[in-house]
Design a protein around this motif. Structure first.
Motif, PDB file in Angstrom:
ATOM      1  N   CYS A 130       0.821  -1.209   0.000  1.00 21.74           N
ATOM      2  CA  CYS A 130       0.000   0.000   0.000  1.00 21.74           C
ATOM      3  C   CYS A 130       0.854   1.258   0.000  1.00 21.74           C
ATOM      4  N   TYR A 131       1.899   1.268   0.804  1.00 18.16           N
ATOM      5  CA  TYR A 131       2.799   2.428   0.805  1.00 18.16           C
ATOM      6  C   TYR A 131       3.406   2.633  -0.585  1.00 18.16           C
ATOM      7  N   THR A 161       0.589   3.450  -3.506  1.00 18.07           N
ATOM      8  CA  THR A 161      -0.054   4.763  -3.440  1.00 18.07           C
ATOM      9  C   THR A 161       0.939   5.898  -3.629  1.00 18.07           C
ATOM     10  N   TRP A 214      -9.791  -6.318  -2.965  1.00 19.76           N
ATOM     11  CA  TRP A 214      -9.428  -4.915  -2.760  1.00 19.76           C
ATOM     12  C   TRP A 214     -10.541  -4.026  -3.319  1.00 19.76           C
ATOM     13  N   VAL A 242     -11.141  -0.203  -4.393  1.00 20.77           N
ATOM     14  CA  VAL A 242     -10.222   0.875  -4.768  1.00 20.77           C
ATOM     15  C   VAL A 242     -10.985   2.141  -5.152  1.00 20.77           C
ATOM     16  N   SER A 284      -7.595   5.588  -1.996  1.00 20.00           N
ATOM     17  CA  SER A 284      -8.145   4.749  -0.941  1.00 20.00           C
ATOM     18  C   SER A 284      -8.124   3.277  -1.344  1.00 20.00           C
ATOM     19  N   LEU A 285      -7.573   2.437  -0.461  1.00 18.76           N
ATOM     20  CA  LEU A 285      -7.507   0.996  -0.672  1.00 18.76           C
ATOM     21  C   LEU A 285      -8.069   0.282   0.550  1.00 18.76           C
ATOM     22  N   PHE A 336      -6.316   1.600   3.915  1.00 20.52           N
ATOM     23  CA  PHE A 336      -5.147   2.462   3.708  1.00 20.52           C
ATOM     24  C   PHE A 336      -5.581   3.629   2.831  1.00 20.52           C
ATOM     25  N   TYR A 350      -4.029   7.329   1.309  1.00 22.21           N
ATOM     26  CA  TYR A 350      -2.872   8.203   1.147  1.00 22.21           C
ATOM     27  C   TYR A 350      -3.318   9.506   0.517  1.00 22.21           C
ATOM     28  N   TYR A 376      -3.760   4.230   8.027  1.00 25.24           N
ATOM     29  CA  TYR A 376      -4.101   2.822   7.846  1.00 25.24           C
ATOM     30  C   TYR A 376      -4.564   2.222   9.172  1.00 25.24           C
ATOM     31  N   ALA A 389     -12.200   1.475   3.026  1.00 29.94           N
ATOM     32  CA  ALA A 389     -10.945   1.608   3.769  1.00 29.94           C
ATOM     33  C   ALA A 389     -11.165   2.266   5.121  1.00 29.94           C
TER      34      ALA A 389
END
Length: 270
Positions: free
Chosen positions: A12-13, A16, A81, A83, A102-103, A115, A117, A126, A212
């Motif tokens: 995710c980091y 995103t 997921w 998204v 957004s995840l 998560f 970002y 998160y 999320a």
């Protein structure tokens, strides 16, 4: 599971930030068009949607995907997921630096990890929330790696509550807090999770707006209240393209009786 959750967070980091850096190049520069539901979409939304789907497919080959711009049918897969490639497209097109990616990761239809970002703010939220799924792993909610928690305060004219554009009818009655309008569904509710505001309401969010943050808010000690039909678990084979889920987020359960009577009308807005 520990290795799995580390992989999820690292992914995710990286995903995103990679997508967010590309979106920053288009921030405030693109023309938007109207979708059938009246919301805006740009070429950047579609690119981000496709890029995130591709990254998920390469990293988690056995996971399904449900996205705002392309894939609306919930798949028959253990993990999926959800998204939102740009949450806050209006802000994005108008050059307002509050929008996000957004995840949400769902286990048999229920979010267990979220998560979000925000590229312009360089903030990543998160959280892990397993509920009744039987899963185990890391716990809590975080912003930029630091634990966050909802507020313990009580409403006053020096405290804040977040609105969406379709919820301003709350002013027909006296309201116990000052209000703010963010323009981004996920960030609206994330500010409840990190203790900035006591509550937030969204009148017409779609599942990708809230999947999320549903996990993050509860992991931070907050309460997510559906003002209409039950949201999760999502159902296999159902099309979620045109379903809205009016909802209220509050910092803790004893604030629900304070705010619910003031926002309950939103169940008829969706």
């Amino acid at each position: 599971m520990e290795t799995f959750w580390s992989q999820v967070l690292d992914f995710c980091y990286q995903a995103t930030e990679q997508v967010g850096d590309r979106l920053l190049a288009d921030f405030g520069k693109l023309q938007a068009t109207n979708k059938a539901d009246g919301t805006l979409v740009t070429a950047a939304d579609r690119w981000s949607d496709g890029e995130l789907r591709s990254l998920i497919a390469r990293t988690f080959q056995d996971h399904g995907v449900l996205t705002e711009e392309t894939t609306h049918i919930f798949p028959d897969q253990e993990w999926c997921w959800v998204v939102d490639p740009i949450d806050g497209t209006t802000n994005f097109t108008r050059g307002i630096p509050i929008w996000g990616i957004s995840l949400g990761l769902l286990y048999w239809g229920t979010p267990v990890f979220g998560f979000v970002y925000l590229p312009c703010l360089k903030q990543a939220y998160y959280g892990y929330w397993y509920g009744e799924t039987g899963l185990t792993g890391p716990e809590g909610a975080y912003r930029d790696g630091q634990p966050i928690h909802t507020s313990e305060d009580f409403p006053s004219k020096n405290h804040l509550f977040n609105l969406c554009a379709r919820s301003t009818d709350i002013f027909k009655n006296p309201f116990p807090c000052k209000v703010r309008m963010i323009g981004v569904a996920s960030y609206n509710l994330l500010l409840v999770a990190d203790g900035t505001v006591l509550g937030g309401v969204e009148a017409t969010p779609k599942v990708w707006d809230i999947a999320a943050v549903w996990a993050i808010l509860q992991a931070a000690g907050g309460v997510f209240i559906s003002l209409g039909e039950k949201i999760f678990p999502l159902q296999v084979g159902e099309n979620y393209s045109d379903r809205s889920y009016p909802c209220l987020a509050v910092a803790r359960s004893n604030l629900a009786p304070v705010f619910l009577p003031l926002v309950g009308f939103l169940k008829d807005v969706a």
